[in-house]
Design a protein around this motif. Sequence first.
Motif, PDB file in Angstrom:
ATOM      1  N   ARG A  11     103.090 106.582 131.988  1.00 54.70           N
ATOM      2  CA  ARG A  11     103.445 105.787 130.820  1.00 54.70           C
ATOM      3  C   ARG A  11     102.564 106.170 129.641  1.00 54.70           C
ATOM      4  O   ARG A  11     101.400 105.790 129.571  1.00 54.70           O
ATOM      5  CB  ARG A  11     103.315 104.301 131.154  1.00 54.70           C
ATOM      6  N   PHE A  12     103.116 106.893 128.685  1.00 51.75           N
ATOM      7  CA  PHE A  12     102.386 107.300 127.498  1.00 51.75           C
ATOM      8  C   PHE A  12     101.989 106.116 126.627  1.00 51.75           C
ATOM      9  O   PHE A  12     100.834 106.024 126.193  1.00 51.75           O
ATOM     10  CB  PHE A  12     103.231 108.281 126.669  1.00 51.75           C
ATOM     11  N   PRO A  13     102.916 105.195 126.297  1.00 52.51           N
ATOM     12  CA  PRO A  13     102.592 104.131 125.326  1.00 52.51           C
ATOM     13  C   PRO A  13     101.359 103.318 125.696  1.00 52.51           C
ATOM     14  O   PRO A  13     100.525 103.014 124.832  1.00 52.51           O
ATOM     15  CB  PRO A  13     103.857 103.254 125.328  1.00 52.51           C
ATOM     16  N   ILE A  14     101.230 102.950 126.974  1.00 54.28           N
ATOM     17  CA  ILE A  14     100.093 102.124 127.398  1.00 54.28           C
ATOM     18  C   ILE A  14      98.781 102.846 127.158  1.00 54.28           C
ATOM     19  O   ILE A  14      97.835 102.292 126.573  1.00 54.28           O
ATOM     20  CB  ILE A  14     100.235 101.733 128.883  1.00 54.28           C
ATOM     21  N   TRP A  15      98.741 104.106 127.600  1.00 54.81           N
ATOM     22  CA  TRP A  15      97.478 104.839 127.477  1.00 54.81           C
ATOM     23  C   TRP A  15      97.170 105.223 126.041  1.00 54.81           C
ATOM     24  O   TRP A  15      96.009 105.228 125.625  1.00 54.81           O
ATOM     25  CB  TRP A  15      97.515 106.067 128.381  1.00 54.81           C
ATOM     26  N   LEU A  16      98.178 105.529 125.278  1.00 53.51           N
ATOM     27  CA  LEU A  16      97.945 105.844 123.870  1.00 53.51           C
ATOM     28  C   LEU A  16      97.436 104.620 123.124  1.00 53.51           C
ATOM     29  O   LEU A  16      96.586 104.738 122.221  1.00 53.51           O
ATOM     30  CB  LEU A  16      99.249 106.351 123.228  1.00 53.51           C
TER      31      LEU A  16
END
Length: 203
Positions: A11-16
Amino acid sequence: MTFNKKTLNYRFPIWLTVIFFTLFSIPVLVFFDLLTLAKISGVFTVVLTSIALRFWMSVAKHKTETISRVPITKNDIFDLKRIFPYFNQLSLKDQIELQDRIALTLARFRFINEFGEHYSKLNSIQIALFIALTDSVNLNNFKNCVILNSEINIDTLKDTNSVYSYPLKTLIDEKLLGKISVLELSQHEKVINLALFLNKISN
């Protein structure tokens, strides 16, 4: 990072969001003269970003190596049910699982007829169904595998992939296989022999 080994999801959004928050907090902490916390936040941001990039690159590598499934259309399923009427007696869940395994099989195998040509998609789906019913066969052991009908001369096929010979025509021409239940089909001698053959060449 959320990393699912089975589906290779991340999951990109969470980590970004987390990385952006820690990065944005540095000037805020400096503004309030909290230098120690700012340094800690900076180090945490660098470490977190490094870990995230390492995971993303690892997952991306696995994704590029994963063999995609060959799409199975509604027309393909219609033809499959026409040839194997007992397919309709399976639960919806079992039908979907079997379709998925057929699609994966088609991505890993190519089937060549006695004329040196690819079998039609329908014939290939028939063969893939037999393979899909053999739970003992580990599809992960195969990639770009070519199976020729045993009546063809292997020397006439110019292919750098793994090439094997098997009497595929006997499977396709055996009309009785389409008249028995899926359970009986999975236990049929010809399907079992196919499973033994695949297990042998996978070793």
